[in-house]
Design a protein around this motif. Structure first.
Motif, mmCIF file in Angstrom:
data_model
loop_
_atom_site.group_PDB
_atom_site.id
_atom_site.type_symbol
_atom_site.label_atom_id
_atom_site.label_comp_id
_atom_site.label_asym_id
_atom_site.label_seq_id
_atom_site.Cartn_x
_atom_site.Cartn_y
_atom_site.Cartn_z
ATOM 1 N N PRO A 17 0.707 -1.214 -0.093
ATOM 2 C CA PRO A 17 0.218 0.049 -0.158
ATOM 3 C C PRO A 17 0.845 1.245 -0.155
ATOM 4 N N ALA A 18 0.564 2.459 -0.595
ATOM 5 C CA ALA A 18 0.977 3.442 -0.911
ATOM 6 C C ALA A 18 0.673 4.187 0.245
ATOM 7 N N LEU A 19 1.607 4.823 1.123
ATOM 8 C CA LEU A 19 1.118 5.890 2.063
ATOM 9 C C LEU A 19 0.920 7.284 1.653
ATOM 10 N N ALA A 20 -0.180 7.791 1.771
ATOM 11 C CA ALA A 20 -0.393 9.116 1.473
ATOM 12 C C ALA A 20 -1.513 9.372 2.274
ATOM 13 N N ALA A 21 -1.550 10.838 2.651
ATOM 14 C CA ALA A 21 -2.731 11.510 3.389
ATOM 15 C C ALA A 21 -3.689 11.526 2.728
ATOM 16 N N SER A 22 -5.021 11.762 3.237
ATOM 17 C CA SER A 22 -6.315 12.047 2.459
ATOM 18 C C SER A 22 -7.050 13.032 2.993
ATOM 19 N N ALA A 23 -7.797 13.615 2.464
ATOM 20 C CA ALA A 23 -8.678 14.646 2.957
ATOM 21 C C ALA A 23 -10.041 14.415 2.486
ATOM 22 N N ILE A 24 -11.158 14.327 3.244
ATOM 23 C CA ILE A 24 -12.558 14.302 2.839
ATOM 24 C C ILE A 24 -13.386 15.666 3.377
ATOM 25 N N ASN A 25 -13.878 16.078 2.300
ATOM 26 C CA ASN A 25 -14.666 17.280 2.488
ATOM 27 C C ASN A 25 -16.180 16.918 2.579
ATOM 28 N N ASN A 26 -16.715 17.037 4.012
ATOM 29 C CA ASN A 26 -18.311 16.762 4.126
ATOM 30 C C ASN A 26 -18.999 18.062 4.196
ATOM 31 N N ASP A 27 -18.218 19.125 3.976
ATOM 32 C CA ASP A 27 -19.331 20.324 3.901
ATOM 33 C C ASP A 27 -20.107 20.504 2.357
ATOM 34 N N ALA A 28 -20.971 21.329 2.370
ATOM 35 C CA ALA A 28 -21.778 21.549 1.008
ATOM 36 C C ALA A 28 -21.031 22.417 0.044
ATOM 37 N N GLU A 29 -19.976 22.955 0.422
ATOM 38 C CA GLU A 29 -19.344 23.771 -0.515
ATOM 39 C C GLU A 29 -17.795 23.292 -0.568
ATOM 40 N N VAL A 30 -17.213 23.960 -1.797
ATOM 41 C CA VAL A 30 -15.856 23.467 -2.032
ATOM 42 C C VAL A 30 -14.846 24.126 -1.185
ATOM 43 N N ARG A 31 -14.045 23.194 -0.549
ATOM 44 C CA ARG A 31 -12.794 23.592 0.553
ATOM 45 C C ARG A 31 -11.658 23.659 -0.082
ATOM 46 N N VAL A 32 -10.658 24.598 0.127
ATOM 47 C CA VAL A 32 -9.275 24.602 -0.271
ATOM 48 C C VAL A 32 -8.248 24.357 0.721
ATOM 49 N N ILE A 33 -7.483 23.354 0.770
ATOM 50 C CA ILE A 33 -6.145 23.228 1.547
ATOM 51 C C ILE A 33 -5.131 23.764 0.628
ATOM 52 N N VAL A 34 -3.942 24.024 1.317
ATOM 53 C CA VAL A 34 -2.547 24.275 0.794
ATOM 54 C C VAL A 34 -1.731 23.219 1.319
ATOM 55 N N VAL A 35 -1.236 22.480 0.446
ATOM 56 C CA VAL A 35 0.040 21.467 0.613
ATOM 57 C C VAL A 35 1.299 21.939 0.239
ATOM 58 N N LEU A 44 -5.174 22.702 -3.260
ATOM 59 C CA LEU A 44 -6.104 21.682 -3.481
ATOM 60 C C LEU A 44 -7.622 21.932 -3.131
ATOM 61 N N ALA A 45 -8.458 22.083 -4.289
ATOM 62 C CA ALA A 45 -9.860 22.294 -4.209
ATOM 63 C C ALA A 45 -10.288 21.013 -4.043
ATOM 64 N N ILE A 46 -11.317 20.931 -2.957
ATOM 65 C CA ILE A 46 -11.931 19.610 -2.761
ATOM 66 C C ILE A 46 -13.456 19.829 -2.933
ATOM 67 N N ALA A 47 -14.094 19.204 -3.740
ATOM 68 C CA ALA A 47 -15.435 19.280 -3.853
ATOM 69 C C ALA A 47 -16.431 18.556 -2.834
ATOM 70 N N PRO A 48 -17.553 19.117 -2.530
ATOM 71 C CA PRO A 48 -18.466 18.523 -1.511
ATOM 72 C C PRO A 48 -18.355 17.056 -1.765
ATOM 73 N N GLY A 49 -18.173 16.362 -0.845
ATOM 74 C CA GLY A 49 -18.414 14.712 -0.727
ATOM 75 C C GLY A 49 -16.943 14.090 -1.129
ATOM 76 N N GLN A 50 -16.212 14.955 -1.740
ATOM 77 C CA GLN A 50 -15.140 14.386 -2.463
ATOM 78 C C GLN A 50 -13.779 13.996 -1.718
ATOM 79 N N THR A 51 -13.125 13.007 -2.007
ATOM 80 C CA THR A 51 -11.876 12.328 -0.948
ATOM 81 C C THR A 51 -10.556 12.552 -1.917
ATOM 82 N N VAL A 52 -9.591 13.319 -1.479
ATOM 83 C CA VAL A 52 -8.412 13.427 -2.391
ATOM 84 C C VAL A 52 -7.186 12.771 -1.442
ATOM 85 N N GLN A 53 -6.246 12.373 -2.243
ATOM 86 C CA GLN A 53 -5.057 11.825 -1.700
ATOM 87 C C GLN A 53 -3.937 12.824 -2.056
ATOM 88 N N PHE A 54 -2.961 13.173 -1.123
ATOM 89 C CA PHE A 54 -2.022 13.875 -1.424
ATOM 90 C C PHE A 54 -0.822 13.388 -0.289
#
Length: 87
Positions: A17-35, A44-54
């Motif tokens: 398994p590749a190690l990576a952090a992930s972010a889950i956006n449980n909000d109803a609007e896009v959230r942005v994190i800076v990596v 990283l713009a994370i859409a509502p309900g989206q999960t991203v790995q980074f």
């Protein structure tokens, strides 16, 4: 014998398994994190309900509320109500 050993090592490396952090956006609007990984910074713009790995190794993350955290690459960030929690 060399072929068998090489094939076995390749198979094990591919199945690890590749190690990576992930972010889950449980909000109803896009959230942005800076990596920030090394000298590279990415928004990283994370859409509502989206999960991203980074963050496939250590990195710093600035959350939507401005909090900044150091990650090792295996954390899960949950964003809810504009705030982030690390699990």
């Amino acid at each position: 014998m060399k072929f068998f050993l090489g094939a076995t090592i390749s198979l094990l490396a591919a199945s690890a398994p590749a190690l990576a952090a992930s972010a889950i956006n449980n909000d109803a609007e896009v959230r942005v994190i800076v990596v920030t990984e090394g000298s590279k910074q990415e928004e990283l713009a994370i859409a509502p309900g989206q999960t991203v790995q980074f963050c496939f190794s250590s990195c710093f993350v600035t959350m939507p509320d401005g909090d900044r955290f150091a990650l090792s690459g295996n954390e899960v960030i949950e964003i809810s109500g504009g705030r982030a929690r690390i699990k």
